[in-house]
Motif scaffolding. Structure first.
Motif, short mmCIF file in Angstrom:
data_model
loop_
_atom_site.label_atom_id
_atom_site.label_comp_id
_atom_site.label_asym_id
_atom_site.label_seq_id
_atom_site.Cartn_x
_atom_site.Cartn_y
_atom_site.Cartn_z
N ASP A 1 -0.53 -5.88 -14.23
CA ASP A 1 0.30 -4.81 -14.17
C ASP A 1 0.83 -5.63 -12.70
OD1 ASP A 1 1.65 -3.00 -14.02
OD2 ASP A 1 1.40 -1.77 -11.96
N GLY A 2 2.05 -6.30 -13.85
CA GLY A 2 3.12 -6.66 -12.54
C GLY A 2 2.91 -8.36 -12.44
N PRO A 3 3.75 -8.94 -11.85
CA PRO A 3 3.81 -10.64 -12.18
C PRO A 3 2.19 -10.97 -12.04
CG PRO A 3 4.58 -9.71 -10.08
CD PRO A 3 4.96 -8.70 -10.79
N ASP A 4 1.05 -11.05 -11.56
CA ASP A 4 0.13 -11.43 -11.38
C ASP A 4 -0.72 -10.86 -12.70
OD1 ASP A 4 0.15 -9.11 -10.23
OD2 ASP A 4 -2.01 -9.77 -8.47
N ALA A 5 -0.21 -10.26 -13.47
CA ALA A 5 -1.04 -9.61 -14.32
C ALA A 5 -2.40 -10.20 -15.65
CB ALA A 5 -0.75 -8.87 -15.81
N LEU A 6 -1.78 -11.70 -15.65
CA LEU A 6 -2.63 -12.19 -16.44
C LEU A 6 -3.77 -12.46 -15.33
CD1 LEU A 6 -3.40 -14.74 -18.69
CD2 LEU A 6 -1.77 -15.94 -17.35
N ALA A 7 -3.84 -12.52 -13.65
CA ALA A 7 -4.89 -13.04 -13.42
C ALA A 7 -6.05 -11.74 -12.96
CB ALA A 7 -4.16 -13.55 -11.76
N GLN A 8 -5.12 -10.83 -12.96
CA GLN A 8 -5.75 -9.86 -12.93
C GLN A 8 -6.56 -9.94 -14.25
OE1 GLN A 8 -2.71 -6.03 -12.63
NE2 GLN A 8 -2.68 -7.36 -10.62
N ALA A 9 -5.90 -9.53 -14.58
CA ALA A 9 -6.81 -9.35 -16.56
C ALA A 9 -8.16 -10.58 -16.75
CB ALA A 9 -6.39 -10.04 -17.89
N VAL A 10 -7.75 -11.69 -16.37
CA VAL A 10 -8.97 -12.69 -16.21
C VAL A 10 -10.20 -12.23 -15.53
CG1 VAL A 10 -9.51 -15.03 -15.02
CG2 VAL A 10 -7.34 -14.88 -16.71
N GLU A 11 -9.63 -11.50 -14.29
CA GLU A 11 -10.68 -11.07 -12.81
C GLU A 11 -11.72 -9.82 -13.72
OE1 GLU A 11 -11.54 -12.45 -10.68
OE2 GLU A 11 -10.11 -14.11 -11.12
N PHE A 12 -10.55 -9.05 -14.70
CA PHE A 12 -11.82 -8.40 -15.17
C PHE A 12 -12.67 -8.59 -16.37
CE2 PHE A 12 -11.68 -5.47 -19.06
CZ PHE A 12 -12.32 -4.36 -19.06
N GLU B 1 -6.92 -19.47 -20.74
CA GLU B 1 -6.40 -20.04 -21.35
C GLU B 1 -6.10 -18.91 -22.68
OE1 GLU B 1 -8.55 -23.18 -22.11
OE2 GLU B 1 -7.09 -24.18 -20.20
N ALA B 2 -7.22 -18.46 -22.66
CA ALA B 2 -7.74 -17.59 -24.12
C ALA B 2 -6.89 -16.28 -24.12
CB ALA B 2 -8.77 -17.02 -24.20
N LEU B 3 -6.36 -15.45 -22.66
CA LEU B 3 -5.13 -14.45 -22.74
C LEU B 3 -4.35 -14.85 -22.64
CD1 LEU B 3 -7.33 -13.04 -19.98
CD2 LEU B 3 -7.32 -11.75 -21.94
N ALA B 4 -3.91 -16.21 -22.59
CA ALA B 4 -2.48 -15.88 -21.86
C ALA B 4 -1.33 -15.54 -23.17
CB ALA B 4 -2.64 -17.88 -21.38
N PRO B 5 -1.30 -16.49 -24.08
CA PRO B 5 -0.79 -15.77 -24.91
C PRO B 5 -0.48 -14.43 -25.55
CG PRO B 5 -2.81 -17.35 -26.18
CD PRO B 5 -2.86 -17.22 -25.17
N LEU B 6 -1.40 -13.38 -25.02
CA LEU B 6 -1.23 -11.80 -24.91
C LEU B 6 -0.28 -11.78 -23.49
CD1 LEU B 6 -4.80 -11.67 -25.26
CD2 LEU B 6 -3.10 -11.18 -27.00
N ALA B 7 -0.32 -12.76 -23.06
CA ALA B 7 1.10 -12.22 -21.99
C ALA B 7 2.03 -12.33 -21.58
CB ALA B 7 0.20 -13.32 -20.41
N GLY B 8 2.47 -10.94 -21.22
CA GLY B 8 3.82 -10.70 -21.15
C GLY B 8 4.45 -10.48 -19.93
N ARG B 9 5.90 -10.11 -20.10
CA ARG B 9 5.76 -10.65 -18.49
C ARG B 9 4.89 -9.39 -17.72
NH1 ARG B 9 11.99 -9.05 -16.84
NH2 ARG B 9 10.88 -6.75 -16.73
N ASP B 10 4.76 -8.73 -17.64
CA ASP B 10 4.30 -7.63 -16.87
C ASP B 10 2.81 -7.51 -17.38
OD1 ASP B 10 6.08 -8.28 -14.93
OD2 ASP B 10 7.32 -6.09 -15.94
N ALA B 11 2.09 -7.44 -17.86
CA ALA B 11 1.10 -6.97 -18.88
C ALA B 11 0.40 -8.45 -19.83
CB ALA B 11 1.30 -5.64 -19.14
N VAL B 12 -0.68 -7.63 -19.93
CA VAL B 12 -2.01 -8.26 -21.02
C VAL B 12 -2.08 -7.22 -21.50
CG1 VAL B 12 -3.75 -9.94 -22.05
CG2 VAL B 12 -2.93 -10.08 -19.64
N VAL B 13 -1.65 -6.82 -23.08
CA VAL B 13 -1.68 -6.42 -24.19
C VAL B 13 -3.05 -6.78 -25.29
CG1 VAL B 13 -1.05 -4.34 -25.32
CG2 VAL B 13 0.10 -4.94 -23.36
N PHE B 14 -3.59 -6.16 -25.71
CA PHE B 14 -4.40 -6.66 -26.80
C PHE B 14 -5.29 -5.43 -27.57
CE2 PHE B 14 -7.33 -6.65 -23.34
CZ PHE B 14 -8.40 -5.92 -24.07
N ASN B 15 -5.24 -5.79 -29.09
CA ASN B 15 -6.22 -5.46 -29.35
C ASN B 15 -7.60 -4.64 -29.33
OD1 ASN B 15 -3.25 -4.82 -31.25
ND2 ASN B 15 -4.23 -6.58 -32.67
N ALA B 16 -7.69 -3.03 -29.09
CA ALA B 16 -8.98 -2.84 -28.54
C ALA B 16 -9.12 -1.76 -29.78
CB ALA B 16 -8.50 -2.05 -26.71
#
Length: 131
Positions: free
Chosen positions: A68-79, A106-121
């Motif tokens: 959530d927010g501008p560091d969403a990609l880093a948060q998703a990686v840590e998850f 690198e794998a998550l970057a294409p799924l990252a928007g401005r404030d979140a990483v959203v993907f199909n689950a």
């Protein structure tokens, strides 16, 4: 009874695991982790062995947000560094954490928007009745 949800290893989560660590050995599908109840029949058997009947297992696909927010990609990686086969390999010392972090990014970057990483689950919705 009330339903509970368990994960199925399909969609983006499994894809990200495979992209970020393609050389990991096959995982025991029954090992503890986010995909341990992926098998429909196994899940039904566990619920039945716990004393329930009238078991219904329904697939549920949805958009999952990580970060959530501008560091969403880093948060998703840590998850992802904390769950699944990659996390187990890191805990066992079989992987370099910084390399894993880079590959996950690198794998998550294409799924990252401005404030979140959203993907199909995908998950199961499980309902049953105790007689």
């Amino acid at each position: 009874g009330h339903g509970t949800a368990v994960h199925r290893p399909v969609g983006t989560a499994a894809t990200v695991e495979a992209m970020s660590a393609p050389d990991l050995p096959p995982v025991d599908p029954h090992a503890p982790g986010p995909f341990a109840l992926a098998d429909h029949e196994r899940t039904a058997a566990i619920v039945q062995q716990a004393g329930f009947d009238s078991i219904r297992i329904t697939p549920f696909d949805f958009a999952m947000q990580l970060g959530d927010g501008p560091d969403a990609l880093a948060q998703a990686v840590e998850f992802y560094l904390k769950i699944g086969p990659l996390a187990a390999a890191l805990a066992a010392g079989d992987r370099d954490a910084e390399m894993a972090r880079r590959l996950l990014g690198e794998a998550l970057a294409p799924l990252a928007g401005r404030d979140a990483v959203v993907f199909n689950a995908a998950t199961w919705l499980v309902s049953a009745r105790r007689p």
